[in-house]
Design a protein around this motif. Structure first.
Motif, PDB file in Angstrom:
ATOM      1  N   ARG A  80       0.821  -1.212   0.000  1.00  0.00           N
ATOM      2  CA  ARG A  80       0.000   0.000   0.000  1.00  0.00           C
ATOM      3  C   ARG A  80       0.856   1.264   0.000  1.00  0.00           C
ATOM      4  O   ARG A  80       0.356   2.365   0.241  1.00  0.00           O
ATOM      5  CB  ARG A  80      -0.940  -0.002   1.200  1.00  0.00           C
ATOM      6  N   GLY A  81       2.156   1.079  -0.236  1.00  0.00           N
ATOM      7  CA  GLY A  81       3.045   2.228  -0.317  1.00  0.00           C
ATOM      8  C   GLY A  81       3.782   2.547   0.960  1.00  0.00           C
ATOM      9  O   GLY A  81       4.531   3.521   1.023  1.00  0.00           O
ATOM     10  N   GLY A  82       3.598   1.741   2.005  1.00  0.00           N
ATOM     11  CA  GLY A  82       4.239   1.998   3.291  1.00  0.00           C
ATOM     12  C   GLY A  82       5.503   1.182   3.490  1.00  0.00           C
ATOM     13  O   GLY A  82       5.922   0.421   2.619  1.00  0.00           O
ATOM     14  N   PRO A  83       6.120   1.281   4.668  1.00  0.00           N
ATOM     15  CA  PRO A  83       7.394   0.594   4.918  1.00  0.00           C
ATOM     16  C   PRO A  83       7.279  -0.781   5.558  1.00  0.00           C
ATOM     17  O   PRO A  83       8.283  -1.483   5.692  1.00  0.00           O
ATOM     18  CB  PRO A  83       8.096   1.558   5.882  1.00  0.00           C
ATOM     19  N   ILE A  84       6.069  -1.216   5.989  1.00  0.00           N
ATOM     20  CA  ILE A  84       5.941  -2.494   6.691  1.00  0.00           C
ATOM     21  C   ILE A  84       6.047  -3.636   5.690  1.00  0.00           C
ATOM     22  O   ILE A  84       5.171  -3.813   4.836  1.00  0.00           O
ATOM     23  CB  ILE A  84       4.618  -2.584   7.460  1.00  0.00           C
ATOM     24  N   ILE A  85       7.119  -4.418   5.789  1.00  0.00           N
ATOM     25  CA  ILE A  85       7.344  -5.519   4.850  1.00  0.00           C
ATOM     26  C   ILE A  85       6.990  -6.875   5.453  1.00  0.00           C
ATOM     27  O   ILE A  85       6.880  -7.859   4.719  1.00  0.00           O
ATOM     28  CB  ILE A  85       8.807  -5.538   4.354  1.00  0.00           C
ATOM     29  N   ALA A  86       6.811  -6.942   6.764  1.00  0.00           N
ATOM     30  CA  ALA A  86       6.482  -8.217   7.415  1.00  0.00           C
ATOM     31  C   ALA A  86       5.847  -7.943   8.768  1.00  0.00           C
ATOM     32  O   ALA A  86       6.078  -6.889   9.377  1.00  0.00           O
ATOM     33  CB  ALA A  86       7.725  -9.094   7.576  1.00  0.00           C
ATOM     34  N   VAL A  87       5.069  -8.923   9.225  1.00  0.00           N
ATOM     35  CA  VAL A  87       4.384  -8.817  10.520  1.00  0.00           C
ATOM     36  C   VAL A  87       4.575 -10.136  11.253  1.00  0.00           C
ATOM     37  O   VAL A  87       4.377 -11.215  10.680  1.00  0.00           O
ATOM     38  CB  VAL A  87       2.882  -8.521  10.340  1.00  0.00           C
ATOM     39  N   GLN A  88       4.968 -10.039  12.522  1.00  0.00           N
ATOM     40  CA  GLN A  88       5.181 -11.255  13.311  1.00  0.00           C
ATOM     41  C   GLN A  88       3.881 -11.684  13.978  1.00  0.00           C
ATOM     42  O   GLN A  88       3.128 -10.861  14.502  1.00  0.00           O
ATOM     43  CB  GLN A  88       6.250 -11.026  14.379  1.00  0.00           C
ATOM     44  N   VAL A  89       3.636 -12.990  13.973  1.00  0.00           N
ATOM     45  CA  VAL A  89       2.465 -13.565  14.629  1.00  0.00           C
ATOM     46  C   VAL A  89       2.857 -13.946  16.056  1.00  0.00           C
ATOM     47  O   VAL A  89       3.659 -14.850  16.268  1.00  0.00           O
ATOM     48  CB  VAL A  89       1.966 -14.812  13.868  1.00  0.00           C
ATOM     49  N   GLU A  90       2.302 -13.225  17.035  1.00  0.00           N
ATOM     50  CA  GLU A  90       2.591 -13.466  18.452  1.00  0.00           C
ATOM     51  C   GLU A  90       4.088 -13.421  18.717  1.00  0.00           C
ATOM     52  O   GLU A  90       4.821 -12.713  18.007  1.00  0.00           O
ATOM     53  CB  GLU A  90       1.972 -14.801  18.878  1.00  0.00           C
ATOM     54  N   LEU A  97       4.101 -13.028   6.836  1.00  0.00           N
ATOM     55  CA  LEU A  97       3.960 -13.311   8.265  1.00  0.00           C
ATOM     56  C   LEU A  97       5.159 -14.121   8.748  1.00  0.00           C
ATOM     57  O   LEU A  97       5.684 -14.969   8.031  1.00  0.00           O
ATOM     58  CB  LEU A  97       2.670 -14.078   8.543  1.00  0.00           C
ATOM     59  N   LEU A  98       5.577 -13.843   9.983  1.00  0.00           N
ATOM     60  CA  LEU A  98       6.713 -14.520  10.601  1.00  0.00           C
ATOM     61  C   LEU A  98       6.310 -15.072  11.955  1.00  0.00           C
ATOM     62  O   LEU A  98       5.405 -14.552  12.605  1.00  0.00           O
ATOM     63  CB  LEU A  98       7.880 -13.545  10.827  1.00  0.00           C
TER      64      LEU A  98
END
Length: 703
Positions: free
Chosen positions: A229-239, A268-269
């Motif tokens: 979406r044009g932002g800097p978040i390339i990954a998100v950790q699950v818990e 997701l990581l």
């Protein structure tokens, strides 16, 4: 487009008293994500005769042109950031937009760094060669009460992520809900424990409902900041390292679905220690390692679980945490750099935990469960490449050299100039307020038959008490043997008629109460030193008293100082005198929030006596002339308590160490007079020293 720009500001034509300013601007339209064409050309012709007005108008027009140019720049950035393929782990190497990519990450927690220093710390990270910022998101700070959310000022996560993007850093977000990170209850809000049947980190309905409510507020804030979406978040950790808990096979699927159903679409990581990798993962998420030293078998185990997938060390520990009563833990710089070099040599991605630790201000710190309970110190220096106060360490310089060699051809930004530090003049405390005289400013009192634990007190709009101290009072008519039965969490100063008689802690569960005539006040001042941050007993981290939280009734009470028992931190069960459980308690909540500290300025302070009573509050002043600088508070003559500067809780101090100074950032100070309030439990020498260097205690290498 660039050729058109050259003519945007065409000319300033002067002819006698006739002056014409021609400004041509071009507007680039964008429809449905496609680059538009040159849409319009506007010309403003101004005929100004007065010289001063001409100059003024010319400046205004130049500003207008700059705004238009800025708009064009942002439009071009938007086009550049129109992305379709994010971070991918579908082969043996990570790719970003289909091109090989390696994460060189570092953790800096926005909630542990004064907001005024966010930019400074992230610029230092960028100058070291780091390309990705990772941060946890603390649920307990963002939702201190049911229905009450805070994403502003120090907790403005969106602003923090925007800043990372501005500085050219990618972001890995770790939203929890559980995050560990040496925080009280691992970042979970304490009001969850009001539910006597609560099972955190499971699909227990009470927990999943609370998570869903929290994620309904949190996740929509960060969805627009994702890479695609044009932002800097390339990954998100699950818990966070669920493999070490693993009480519910459905839980990780629930968290994954909770993220994706609200719009999380990036990679997701999960992250676990090598021996819990299997039980901590979830289908569709890349498994990553936590470690402090590369072990070939650990890497092989990870590759066996997920073959032909990228290998990443999500938490390479650059140092370690400290607990009260122990030594300051350090990891030699050479050991850190050699391990990072080995990780890079193997082609793995890495995130440094921590790159900059910062400080766990206030009562943020948690505790260590086993083998015996110990509380974390407020410093989160972590022996990281950037010190607690943001100073460059040997680790920083060695790491920068290593990454410079690794990123051949890349030119790193210049290292930002360090903040000035000041050893301010010693402050003398000149006023004194007994704890007993401050009780009328607390929330409460509350009356109950049995002692009620902190979380079940009707404080904070019936959300319970989260942190600080709780004072329990009752009456006794005889002396004898007082037993805590292990129900004091975590320490309790004990008084009879407000005279100190002893201390309850985990190793001390009995004491003698002297005989006396008639009714006397028994007081326990209980301190929550910090709920444990990890372990399989998070559900049992209630502080205070009451064996069965469903059977007691607590009602607000009118202050009755003829009855008093004072407990520090909390009771989670009965207190016995001569094997008879004590009853009929009056309880005061001493969470020591900013509103309480502010209210104390209206209290009946007295001039400091030669022999003040304890526990007490002490007031002094720090004078900072000019622009305030960073400094460190040192209290060599004090025993144990809390420091407040201008109402801000810097954290706890304790003579047992290892930490000997509290970091006081310059942005917390005013130019001129600054109010200091100390809450001291047992002993003080009435002077507050300020040093220009930190003292975290005697160091010991991490084993």
């Amino acid at each position: 487009m660039e050729s058109h720009r050259g003519h945007s500001l065409q000319a300033v034509l002067c002819s006698g008293s006739q002056h014409l300013v021609f400004i041509y601007t071009h507007v680039l339209l964008n429809h449905n994500g496609r680059e538009g064409s040159l849409a319009c050309l506007s010309m403003v012709v101004l005929r100004i005769r007065n010289s001063n007005k001409r100059k003024c108008m010319f400046i205004c027009l130049c500003i207008a042109v700059f705004i238009v140019y800025r708009h064009l720049d942002l439009s071009r950035v938007g086009q550049r950031m129109s992305r379709k393929v994010g971070l991918s782990a579908n082969s043996s190497q990570l790719t970003l937009e289909g091109k090989p990519f390696r994460i060189l990450g570092g953790s800096i927690h926005y909630f542990r760094v004064p907001r005024a220093y966010w930019r400074d710390r992230l610029m230092k990270m960028k100058a070291c060669g780091i390309n990705t910022l990772t941060t946890y998101v603390p649920w307990n700070l963002h939702q201190p009460q049911r229905g009450v959310f805070n994403f502003h000022t120090q907790l403005d996560l969106v602003a923090y992520i925007h800043l990372a993007a501005e500085l050219g850093l990618w972001v890995i977000l770790r939203p929890g809900p559980y995050i560990a990170s040496e925080l009280d209850l691992g970042g979970l809000p304490s009001w969850l424990l009001q539910d006597g049947s609560m099972r955190v980190r499971t699909t227990h309905p009470g927990f999943t409902e609370a998570v869903n409510t929290y994620f309904d507020k949190l996740i929509p804030n960060v969805v627009p900041l994702q890479y695609k979406r044009g932002g800097p978040i390339i990954a998100v950790q699950v818990e966070s390292e669920y493999g070490s808990f693993a009480k519910d096979d459905s839980y990780m699927h629930f968290i994954k679905e909770a993220l994706q159903s609200r719009g999380i679409s990036e990679l997701l990581l999960t992250s676990d220690n090598h021996n819990t990798l299997k039980s901590g993962g979830v289908d569709g998420a890349l498994r990553t390692l936590k470690l402090q030293k590369v072990n070939q078998r650990d890497v092989q185990d990870l590759n066996a679980i997920q073959p032909n997938r990228p290998t990443m060390v999500m938490d390479y520990r650059t140092g370690w945490y400290d607990v009260w009563g122990d030594l300051h833990h350090v990891l030699p710089a050479e050991d850190m750099v050699s391990t990072v070099r080995e990780i890079l040599r193997r082609g793995m991605s890495v995130n440094l935990y921590m790159f900059h630790g910062g400080s766990s201000f206030g009562f943020m710190s948690g505790g260590l469960a086993g083998p015996s309970y110990k509380a974390f110190v407020p410093s989160y220096d972590y022996d990281a490449p950037l010190s607690e106060a943001g100073e460059y360490t040997q680790k920083y310089h060695l790491l920068r050299d290593l990454l410079s060699q690794f990123n051949k051809g890349d030119i790193f930004p210049d290292m930002p100039v360090l903040q000035h530090r000041e050893a301010y003049e010693t402050a003398i405390t000149y006023q004194h307020l007994s704890l007993w005289d401050a009780l009328s400013f607390t929330e409460g009192p509350f009356k109950s038959v049995k002692p009620v634990n902190m979380e079940n007190l009707p404080a904070n709009n019936r959300n319970g008490q989260s942190y600080g101290y709780t004072l329990y009072e009752t009456t006794i008519t005889s002396g004898g043997l007082l037993k805590s039965g292990g129900n004091v969490k975590d320490r309790a100063l004990v008084f009879v008629n407000r005279s100190y008689i002893g201390l309850f802690k985990q190793q001390t569960m009995e004491m003698a109460v002297p005989d006396g005539k008639g009714q006397r006040i028994l007081s326990l001042l209980v301190e929550n030193c910090g709920r444990v941050h990890r372990g399989r007993d998070l559900d049992m981290q209630r502080k205070g008293g009451l064996s069965d939280v469903t059977q007691d009734v607590v009602i607000p009470a009118v202050i009755d100082r003829s009855i008093s028992m004072c407990v520090v931190t909390g009771l989670v069960g009965d207190i016995f005198l001569n094997d008879i459980p004590l009853r009929d308690f009056t309880t005061y909540s001493l969470e020591m929030k900013p509103s309480f500290i502010d209210s104390l300025y209206q209290a009946p302070w007295k001039a400091l006596p030669e022999t003040p009573t304890f526990p007490s509050f002490f007031m002094g002043q720090l004078f900072a002339y000019g622009y305030p600088s960073d400094t460190f508070v040192k209290l060599p003559g004090w025993e144990k308590g809390v420091v407040f500067i201008n109402g801000i809780n810097l954290g706890c101090y304790w003579s047992i160490g290892p930490q000997q100074t509290l970091y006081l950032p310059g942005p917390f100070l005013n130019s001129g007079i600054n109010q200091i309030i100390l809450f001291e439990e047992q002993e003080g020498d009435y002077k507050v020293n300020f040093e220009d260097m930190s003292d975290l205690g005697m160091a010991a290498d991490i084993m």
